[in-house]
Design an enzyme around this catalytic site. Structure first.
Site, mmCIF file in Angstrom:
data_model
loop_
_atom_site.group_PDB
_atom_site.id
_atom_site.type_symbol
_atom_site.label_atom_id
_atom_site.label_comp_id
_atom_site.label_asym_id
_atom_site.label_seq_id
_atom_site.Cartn_x
_atom_site.Cartn_y
_atom_site.Cartn_z
ATOM 1 N N ARG A 15 0.809 -1.215 0.000
ATOM 2 C CA ARG A 15 0.000 0.000 0.000
ATOM 3 C C ARG A 15 0.850 1.276 0.000
ATOM 4 O O ARG A 15 0.349 2.370 -0.218
ATOM 5 C CB ARG A 15 -0.962 -0.021 1.200
ATOM 6 C CG ARG A 15 -2.058 -1.064 1.048
ATOM 7 C CD ARG A 15 -2.746 -1.402 2.374
ATOM 8 N NE ARG A 15 -1.939 -2.293 3.208
ATOM 9 C CZ ARG A 15 -2.323 -2.783 4.378
ATOM 10 N NH1 ARG A 15 -3.515 -2.450 4.871
ATOM 11 N NH2 ARG A 15 -1.550 -3.592 5.078
ATOM 12 N N LYS A 22 8.702 -1.098 2.874
ATOM 13 C CA LYS A 22 7.999 -0.147 3.756
ATOM 14 C C LYS A 22 8.824 0.218 4.988
ATOM 15 O O LYS A 22 8.922 1.400 5.342
ATOM 16 C CB LYS A 22 6.656 -0.741 4.206
ATOM 17 C CG LYS A 22 5.992 0.110 5.291
ATOM 18 C CD LYS A 22 4.516 -0.136 5.457
ATOM 19 C CE LYS A 22 4.184 -1.460 6.059
ATOM 20 N NZ LYS A 22 2.728 -1.580 6.319
ATOM 21 N N GLN A 72 12.152 -14.763 6.498
ATOM 22 C CA GLN A 72 10.866 -15.325 6.066
ATOM 23 C C GLN A 72 10.868 -15.213 4.541
ATOM 24 O O GLN A 72 10.551 -14.161 3.983
ATOM 25 C CB GLN A 72 9.693 -14.529 6.665
ATOM 26 C CG GLN A 72 8.336 -15.125 6.335
ATOM 27 C CD GLN A 72 7.184 -14.154 6.561
ATOM 28 O OE1 GLN A 72 7.373 -12.939 6.587
ATOM 29 N NE2 GLN A 72 5.989 -14.680 6.707
HETATM 30 C C1 UD1 Z 1 -1.766 -6.166 11.044
HETATM 31 C C2 UD1 Z 1 -2.712 -6.994 11.915
HETATM 32 C C3 UD1 Z 1 -3.906 -6.129 12.310
HETATM 33 C C4 UD1 Z 1 -3.426 -4.909 13.052
HETATM 34 C C5 UD1 Z 1 -2.398 -4.160 12.212
HETATM 35 C C6 UD1 Z 1 -1.853 -3.001 13.000
HETATM 36 C C7 UD1 Z 1 -2.512 -9.325 11.253
HETATM 37 C C8 UD1 Z 1 -3.089 -10.428 10.459
HETATM 38 N N1 UD1 Z 1 -3.133 -8.161 11.170
HETATM 39 O O1 UD1 Z 1 -2.433 -5.848 9.856
HETATM 40 O O2 UD1 Z 1 -4.788 -6.847 13.136
HETATM 41 O O3 UD1 Z 1 -4.500 -4.042 13.354
HETATM 42 O O4 UD1 Z 1 -1.346 -5.041 11.795
HETATM 43 O O5 UD1 Z 1 -0.528 -3.044 13.198
HETATM 44 O O6 UD1 Z 1 -1.537 -9.533 11.961
HETATM 45 N N2 UD1 Z 1 4.872 -8.923 7.857
HETATM 46 C C9 UD1 Z 1 5.816 -9.924 7.773
HETATM 47 N N3 UD1 Z 1 5.547 -11.040 7.067
HETATM 48 C C10 UD1 Z 1 4.347 -11.237 6.464
HETATM 49 C C11 UD1 Z 1 3.380 -10.221 6.566
HETATM 50 C C12 UD1 Z 1 3.668 -9.083 7.278
HETATM 51 O O7 UD1 Z 1 6.912 -9.784 8.318
HETATM 52 O O8 UD1 Z 1 4.186 -12.292 5.848
HETATM 53 C C13 UD1 Z 1 5.195 -7.715 8.632
HETATM 54 C C14 UD1 Z 1 5.212 -6.452 7.828
HETATM 55 O O9 UD1 Z 1 6.520 -6.146 7.379
HETATM 56 C C15 UD1 Z 1 4.717 -5.415 8.813
HETATM 57 C C16 UD1 Z 1 3.840 -6.178 9.743
HETATM 58 O O10 UD1 Z 1 4.197 -7.540 9.602
HETATM 59 O O11 UD1 Z 1 5.788 -4.821 9.543
HETATM 60 C C17 UD1 Z 1 2.367 -5.990 9.479
HETATM 61 O O12 UD1 Z 1 2.015 -6.330 8.156
HETATM 62 P P1 UD1 Z 1 0.815 -5.601 7.447
HETATM 63 O O13 UD1 Z 1 0.593 -6.259 6.158
HETATM 64 O O14 UD1 Z 1 1.018 -4.141 7.448
HETATM 65 O O15 UD1 Z 1 -0.417 -5.953 8.421
HETATM 66 P P2 UD1 Z 1 -1.736 -5.102 8.618
HETATM 67 O O16 UD1 Z 1 -2.611 -5.286 7.439
HETATM 68 O O17 UD1 Z 1 -1.409 -3.724 8.993
HETATM 69 CA CA CA Z 2 0.411 -2.576 9.097
#
Ligand code: UD1
Ligand code: CA
Length: 450
Positions: A15, A22, A72
């Site tokens: 996004r 990011k 990961q």
């Molecule tokens: C996530 C939460 C949501 C919360 C929000 C606020 C989950 C499923 N959802 O959503 O409930 O309100 O954060 O912070 O947890 N990342 C990884 N590996 C992955 C996916 C993500 O390391 O496979 C990391 C990203 O780099 C990031 C963080 O996890 O730092 C959050 O990922 P993001 O996709 O932004 O989650 P949200 O949709 O914000």
């Molecule tokens: Ca997030």
């Protein structure tokens, strides 16, 4: 009880619509992940485990040492990301603090409270939430009629009633380590094909635990970033926090809205910062200074009672009682002694100006060592670059450099000597000597003044 930390930073951040991962987008001059690490580091017994994936090499390069990395390789969700950290976490750890690198405003104090709450709770998981006006794509915290947390529902999977919930999941958790590793294996795959860390809350509830959510007192701690609008919101809050800290510590900010002070900057008491001033990096400013308006200082050290107007200083050092500007540019290793004045359109690089020396107008000084009480006339230039290398200029004490003098380096001017206006100095000038012309020639010896 030993506490370990896992920070998730493997996502691309679609996004953000960016080529940069990011977590490397800068917030007040430092990558998002830097802010996340800063809050966590003092709370844990071993280096935080940073989960990297998208742009892993770039993230590692930016973060450097002081953390343990886990990879990961495929980003299959936040639950999957925590599981990827397991092999790097000390098996003796009792409690694991999990935070996300895209939540840079969470403070150390807040996370400390979360750990304390978790230690007093029976539940193997303790979470964090906030009540806010803007969802920013966050998961909703679903509670039952008794007010107990029963689940976190992601925005994409929420019903219209759940979307109306104003309590949002922050993504800062404390887990009992053994329980966490087991629960991660039980997370179901989501409709989007991901393993959500949020589902472990539901798993704990199903096992009969009363999960507590620590509701943030200050909802700005919960500002996370999913796009660049959120980035600007977070920047505003962070600036405000830092500005307020300095105002309460005795620094006047005439216009806090237009003053940017980065996290590592240090300011002395009764210093006044005028509008449109940017203090970056490891800038340190003493007491009773007046800085700005329209001034930028980067990694610059400034003494007491210094006045800087409309100027740009980077990697410079300025002693007490110096006045600078308007429109001066100090570059790396520009070192100004006590009481120096440099003024309109002057540039200094890799040079020292001794105490009391003055350079009021239109000059360039590079690779020079200038003594004390020297007067540098308008338009003076050290011709330091011969097309191949930088050459040094040395000027003694009490020298008077006439307007528009060209000092063709390497060259030395002895103490108390004078150059005439427009002189082009190509050879060393002994002490007490007046030189004039092009190329400059000795005109006479100076009379001793005593
Ligand atoms: C996530 C939460 C949501 C919360 C929000 C606020 C989950 C499923 N959802 O959503 O409930 O309100 O954060 O912070 O947890 N990342 C990884 N590996 C992955 C996916 C993500 O390391 O496979 C990391 C990203 O780099 C990031 C963080 O996890 O730092 C959050 O990922 P993001 O996709 O932004 O989650 P949200 O949709 O914000
Ligand atoms: Ca997030």
């Amino acid at each position: 009880m030993s506490v370990a930390s896992i920070i998730l930073a493997a996502g691309q951040g679609t996004r953000m619509r960016s080529k940069l991962p990011k977590v490397l987008h800068p917030l007040l001059g430092k990558p998002l992940v830097w802010h996340a690490l800063r809050a966590v580091k003092p709370l844990v017994d071993s280096p935080p485990v940073l989960v990297v994936g998208y742009g892993a090499e770039a993230v590692k390069e930016a973060v450097g040492d002081g953390v343990t990395y886990a990879l990961q390789a495929e980003q299959l969700g936040t639950g999957h990301a925590v599981a990827a950290a397991k092999s790097q976490v000390n098996p003796q750890t009792d409690i694991i603090l999990v935070t996300f690198a895209d939540m840079p405003l969470l403070r150390q104090e807040t996370l400390q409270k979360l750990i304390v709450l978790h230690q007093s709770s029976e539940s193997p998981v303790t979470m964090t939430s906030f009540i806010g006006d803007e969802a920013r794509g966050f998961g909703r915290v679903v509670r039952n009629e008794h007010g107990h947390v029963i689940a976190i529902v992601e925005q994409a999977d929420a019903t219209p009633e759940q979307l109306a919930i104003r309590e949002y999941n922050v993504s800062a958790y404390c887990f009992d380590a053994d329980w966490l590793w087991d629960a991660l294996e039980r997370i179901p795959i989501s409709p989007k094909g991901e393993y959500y860390l949020t589902d472990v809350v539901g798993l704990a509830v199903q096992s009969g635990y009363a999960v507590e959510s620590m509701v943030l007192e200050d909802p700005t701690d919960g500002i996370g970033l999913n796009n660049r609008v959120h980035l600007a919101q977070a920047e505003k809050v962070l600036r405000q926090r830092i500005n307020e800290k300095w105002m309460l510590a005795g620094v006047t900010l005439v216009s806090p809205e237009t003053t940017v002070i980065e996290a590592d900057v240090v300011l002395g008491q009764d210093t006044v910062i005028l509008p449109n001033t940017f203090l970056r990096g490891k800038t340190i400013i003493g007491e009773d200074c007046e800085i700005g308006p329209d001034t930028t200082l980067i990694n610059t050290k400034v003494g007491d009672k210094v006045k800087i107007i409309a100027s740009y200083l980077e990697f410079a050092q300025v002693a007490d009682n110096v006045t600078i500007g308007p429109y001066s540019h100090l570059r790396k290793n520009a070192i100004l002694g006590e009481g120096v004045h440099i003024g309109n359109f002057s540039e200094v690089k890799d040079s020292t100006l001794g105490p009391g020396s003055k350079m009021g107008h239109f000059s360039y000084i590079g690779n020079a060592k200038i003594g004390q009480d020297v007067n540098i006339g308008a338009g003076t230039i050290t011709c330091n670059y011969d097309g191949k290398k930088k050459n040094p200029t040395e000027i003694g004490d009490h020298v008077f450099i006439g307007s528009d003098t060209m000092l063709v380096a390497p060259v030395k001017i002895g103490d108390r000597s004078i150059t005439g206006a427009g002189a082009v100095v190509t050879r060393d000038v002994p002490p007490d000597t007046l030189v004039v012309g092009v190329p400059a020639k000795e005109k006479r010896k100076m009379e001793k003044s005593d």
